[in-house]
Scaffold this active site. Structure first.
Site, PDB file in Angstrom:
ATOM      1  N   HIS A 158       0.893  -1.647  -0.039  1.00 54.42           N
ATOM      2  CA  HIS A 158      -0.108  -0.151   0.170  1.00 54.42           C
ATOM      3  C   HIS A 158       0.953   1.421  -0.141  1.00 54.42           C
ATOM      4  O   HIS A 158       0.027   2.189   0.048  1.00 54.42           O
ATOM      5  CB  HIS A 158      -0.583  -0.059   1.372  1.00 54.42           C
ATOM      6  CG  HIS A 158      -1.669  -1.407   0.887  1.00 54.42           C
ATOM      7  ND1 HIS A 158      -2.837  -1.277   0.057  1.00 54.42           N
ATOM      8  CD2 HIS A 158      -2.622  -2.111   2.081  1.00 54.42           C
ATOM      9  CE1 HIS A 158      -3.357  -2.685   0.252  1.00 54.42           C
ATOM     10  NE2 HIS A 158      -3.888  -2.520   2.038  1.00 54.42           N
ATOM     11  N   ASP A 193      -2.163 -10.790  -2.094  1.00 53.90           N
ATOM     12  CA  ASP A 193      -3.300 -10.081  -0.594  1.00 53.90           C
ATOM     13  C   ASP A 193      -4.544 -10.062  -1.273  1.00 53.90           C
ATOM     14  O   ASP A 193      -5.153  -9.256  -2.029  1.00 53.90           O
ATOM     15  CB  ASP A 193      -3.088  -9.131  -0.240  1.00 53.90           C
ATOM     16  CG  ASP A 193      -2.954  -8.487   0.922  1.00 53.90           C
ATOM     17  OD1 ASP A 193      -1.935  -8.609   1.911  1.00 53.90           O
ATOM     18  OD2 ASP A 193      -3.937  -7.560   1.240  1.00 53.90           O
ATOM     19  N   HIS A 195      -6.444  -7.246  -0.389  1.00 56.22           N
ATOM     20  CA  HIS A 195      -6.412  -6.232  -0.251  1.00 56.22           C
ATOM     21  C   HIS A 195      -5.302  -5.638  -1.794  1.00 56.22           C
ATOM     22  O   HIS A 195      -5.033  -6.330  -2.017  1.00 56.22           O
ATOM     23  CB  HIS A 195      -5.914  -4.438   0.431  1.00 56.22           C
ATOM     24  CG  HIS A 195      -6.292  -5.484   2.036  1.00 56.22           C
ATOM     25  ND1 HIS A 195      -5.860  -5.900   3.115  1.00 56.22           N
ATOM     26  CD2 HIS A 195      -8.115  -5.122   1.941  1.00 56.22           C
ATOM     27  CE1 HIS A 195      -6.957  -6.008   3.556  1.00 56.22           C
ATOM     28  NE2 HIS A 195      -8.014  -5.640   4.116  1.00 56.22           N
ATOM     29  N   ASP A 282      -3.979 -12.789   4.220  1.00 57.26           N
ATOM     30  CA  ASP A 282      -5.004 -12.282   4.919  1.00 57.26           C
ATOM     31  C   ASP A 282      -5.888 -12.945   3.712  1.00 57.26           C
ATOM     32  O   ASP A 282      -7.432 -12.127   3.977  1.00 57.26           O
ATOM     33  CB  ASP A 282      -5.183 -10.656   4.987  1.00 57.26           C
ATOM     34  CG  ASP A 282      -4.272 -10.287   4.162  1.00 57.26           C
ATOM     35  OD1 ASP A 282      -3.905 -10.590   2.876  1.00 57.26           O
ATOM     36  OD2 ASP A 282      -4.169  -8.569   4.090  1.00 57.26           O
TER      37      ASP A 282
END
Length: 340
Positions: A158, A193, A195, A282
């Site tokens: 990120h 991931d 996200h 995750d």
């Protein structure tokens, strides 16, 4: 296959996060390290220490002023606010093409996308050695190893060129990919991931020498919300070199593997010579973020599909948060990777 880790990555101990109008404990706890090391041990991987590559590989992706900010902001801000615990933005700059202020409070708002990446007194050491861990694992690939694992913490995907967010400060997988590219490789980054890898996408969005692919929960309903749609394909020279594969929230193994097949076809068409996996765990069904329903055996299927490409694979740790299966998920994934 070897794992790379540096003990200084435990020093970052963030407390702050805003969620639903409340201050809650940041989920990127140092205890994650112990769970991930349990998974490394379960997979039977030897652990080697990270080596220092200096600032140059970091500055290949991140600007000198941003690196200076990360390294100095806690001490500078504490000189103004003596009882400071962590550096957290009280405001976010609405745009970035504005006057750059060297006042500490202004820089905090400029260099953050949200409130989830607080900087404590010892955070820089962890941030720095997280990136050096990814670079050391890249060296293992350059030395002829077919796969390697970087236990990088804090995570990186990120992180933009000049902005922290989503628990991330330096874009470890991007730094490693750029380092491999500088050594003659043609890298493809695949982010698994839960996200979207918004920072990675932004860094390489106008480039055609690094392919970026992300499989994630549809951002219409999930963090990071403002990036990760299927229509985001790159721009300029990078048009067609960014691929997003958003999945419905709650998707399980078979849906995920179908998306992965599309991703790997693009990597084949790109002619990649090495794959950098932004290894988020995750997506698991019991992860606290509850985005996808990938099972523990599902991570072995993901790793097996990537390994079947026959390319060197550098695995750089991204998300995956405290829950009983975290180490088991890593072990499942790593055990399905080539061990040579």
């Amino acid at each position: 296959m070897k794992a790379v880790f540096d003990e200084r990555q435990r020093l970052h101990d963030p407390q702050f996060r805003l969620a639903d109008g409340k201050v809650v404990q940041n989920p990127d706890r140092p205890a994650r390290v112990d769970e991930l090391l349990r998974g490394v041990g379960q997979a039977g991987l030897p652990v080697v220490a990270a080596t220092d590559h200096g600032m140059a590989p970091l500055a290949a992706l991140h600007t000198p002023r941003y690196l200076t900010y990360l390294r100095t902001i806690h001490a500078r801000r504490k000189a103004v606010v003596p009882d400071l615990a962590e550096v957290v933005p009280g405001r976010i700059a609405p745009v970035r093409d504005v006057h750059y202020s060297y006042e500490s409070e202004a820089q905090i708002g400029y260099h953050n996308t949200d409130t989830s990446a607080p900087i404590g007194e010892n955070s820089w050491a962890s941030i720095y050695w997280s990136a050096q861990t990814a670079l050391t694992a890249a060296d293992l690939i350059l030395s002829g190893q077919h796969s390697a694992y970087a236990l990088s913490r804090p995570s990186g995907h990120h992180a933009y060129r000049e902005m922290s967010g989503g628990f991330c400060f330096l874009n470890n997988s991007g730094i490693a990919a750029e380092y491999l590219r500088s050594k003659g490789h043609r890298p493809a980054i695949i982010d698994i991931d839960v996200h979207h890898g918004n920072g990675t996408q932004a860094i390489f969005y106008d480039r055609d020498d690094v392919l970026t692919v992300s499989i994630h929960v549809d951002p219409a309903h999930f963090y990071p919300f403002y990036a990760g749609g299927a229509q985001e394909c790159g721009e300029g020279r990078g048009l067609g070199y960014n691929l997003n594969l958003p999945l419905p929230r709650g998707s399980a193994d078979d849906v995920y593997l179908s998306g992965l097949d599309d991703a790997l076809q693009h990597i084949t068409a790109f002619g990649a010579s090495v794959i950098v996996v932004a290894l988020g765990l995750d997506a698991h069904e019991n992860d606290p973020f509850k985005g996808l329903q990938v099972t523990t055996p599902g991570f072995a299927r993901i790793a097996g599909a990537i390994a079947a490409m026959g390319l060197p694979v550098l695995n750089v740790q991204e998300g995956g948060y405290m829950q009983p299966s975290l180490g088991d998920n890593l072990a499942s994934y790593l055990s399905a990777m080539p061990q040579g």
